[in-house]
Design a protein around this motif. Structure first.
Motif, mmCIF file in Angstrom:
data_model
loop_
_atom_site.group_PDB
_atom_site.id
_atom_site.type_symbol
_atom_site.label_atom_id
_atom_site.label_comp_id
_atom_site.label_asym_id
_atom_site.label_seq_id
_atom_site.Cartn_x
_atom_site.Cartn_y
_atom_site.Cartn_z
ATOM 1 N N ALA A 170 0.815 -1.214 0.000
ATOM 2 C CA ALA A 170 0.000 0.000 0.000
ATOM 3 C C ALA A 170 0.848 1.263 0.000
ATOM 4 C CB ALA A 170 -0.947 -0.007 1.194
ATOM 5 N N TRP A 171 2.109 1.164 0.332
ATOM 6 C CA TRP A 171 2.973 2.327 0.243
ATOM 7 C C TRP A 171 3.100 2.786 -1.207
ATOM 8 C CZ3 TRP A 171 6.545 5.168 3.357
ATOM 9 C CH2 TRP A 171 6.349 5.003 4.724
ATOM 10 N N ARG A 172 3.081 1.841 -2.132
ATOM 11 C CA ARG A 172 3.201 2.177 -3.552
ATOM 12 C C ARG A 172 1.838 2.214 -4.239
ATOM 13 N NH1 ARG A 172 3.622 4.221 -7.790
ATOM 14 N NH2 ARG A 172 4.794 3.488 -9.566
ATOM 15 N N TRP A 173 1.014 1.208 -3.999
ATOM 16 C CA TRP A 173 -0.311 1.097 -4.604
ATOM 17 C C TRP A 173 -1.327 1.062 -3.472
ATOM 18 C CZ3 TRP A 173 3.528 -2.498 -6.157
ATOM 19 C CH2 TRP A 173 4.124 -2.198 -7.374
ATOM 20 N N VAL A 190 -7.860 0.376 5.856
ATOM 21 C CA VAL A 190 -9.009 1.197 5.461
ATOM 22 C C VAL A 190 -8.547 2.614 5.118
ATOM 23 C CG1 VAL A 190 -11.138 2.256 6.322
ATOM 24 C CG2 VAL A 190 -10.695 -0.163 6.727
ATOM 25 N N LEU A 191 -7.608 3.152 5.886
ATOM 26 C CA LEU A 191 -7.090 4.487 5.586
ATOM 27 C C LEU A 191 -6.399 4.520 4.231
ATOM 28 C CD1 LEU A 191 -5.682 5.581 9.072
ATOM 29 C CD2 LEU A 191 -7.793 6.322 7.961
ATOM 30 N N PHE A 192 -5.659 3.473 3.891
ATOM 31 C CA PHE A 192 -5.036 3.407 2.570
ATOM 32 C C PHE A 192 -6.096 3.355 1.472
ATOM 33 C CE2 PHE A 192 -0.920 1.812 4.454
ATOM 34 C CZ PHE A 192 -0.155 2.871 3.982
ATOM 35 N N LEU A 193 -7.151 2.598 1.689
ATOM 36 C CA LEU A 193 -8.233 2.554 0.698
ATOM 37 C C LEU A 193 -8.878 3.926 0.527
ATOM 38 C CD1 LEU A 193 -10.238 -0.751 1.158
ATOM 39 C CD2 LEU A 193 -8.929 -0.016 -0.798
ATOM 40 N N VAL A 194 -9.092 4.629 1.619
ATOM 41 C CA VAL A 194 -9.669 5.968 1.552
ATOM 42 C C VAL A 194 -8.746 6.898 0.772
ATOM 43 C CG1 VAL A 194 -10.257 7.993 2.952
ATOM 44 C CG2 VAL A 194 -11.077 5.742 3.616
ATOM 45 N N CYS A 195 -7.454 6.825 1.026
ATOM 46 C CA CYS A 195 -6.490 7.657 0.294
ATOM 47 C C CYS A 195 -6.504 7.343 -1.198
ATOM 48 C CB CYS A 195 -5.073 7.453 0.828
ATOM 49 S SG CYS A 195 -4.796 8.226 2.398
#
Length: 145
Positions: A82-85, A133-138
């Motif tokens: 998730a850092w990249r995608w 979930v925060l990564f999905l929101v971003c």
């Protein structure tokens, strides 16, 4: 003319919020990844030095107990991706934890040992799901802009 400047200011404010959410998720996931690496390195070191990954393993335990740690490791891998995608990594972490949840509920019912099970394994489950979930929101906010 004024509407256009207000819209531009709102877009820049939205980008700032997205950036803050992204960094909050990254810092949180870095802590999780660090702890997971400590476990992996510890087991690997023990395996290299003694020939057994865990010398204190119990005999004849149910095979269902193998799946939660594997799915946990898959979620940590998703947080690292998730850092990249952001969208793909967050989805991978959430999906693996959604697969993990029924296993936890079947093998370790919450009502069985209520206060203790809120910390582990269900507390660990929540600690991993929140940054996912925060990564999905971003990812969703970045795509929307």
């Amino acid at each position: 003319m004024e509407e256009r400047t207000i819209m531009v200011e709102m877009e820049h404010g939205g980008e700032r919020v997205t950036k803050r959410i992204r960094w909050f998720a990254r810092i949180w996931s870095t802590l999780i990844i660090g702890v997971a690496l400590l476990f992996v390195v510890g087991y690997a070191w023990n395996w290299v030095t003694t020939g057994v990954a865990d010398p204190h393993v119990a005999e004849d335990y149910p095979p269902i107990e193998n799946w939660p740690p594997r799915l946990l490791l898959l979620s940590v891998l998703g947080l690292a991706l998730a850092w990249r995608w952001e969208g793909w990594g967050g989805a991978m972490a959430i999906l693996s934890q959604l697969v993990n949840l029924p296993l936890l509920l079947i093998h370790w019912p919450i009502a069985q040992d209520f206060p203790r099970y809120l910390v582990a394994p269900y507390g660990i489950w929540m600690v991993i799901v929140v940054p996912a979930v925060l990564f999905l929101v971003c990812g969703w906010r970045a795509r929307r802009n």
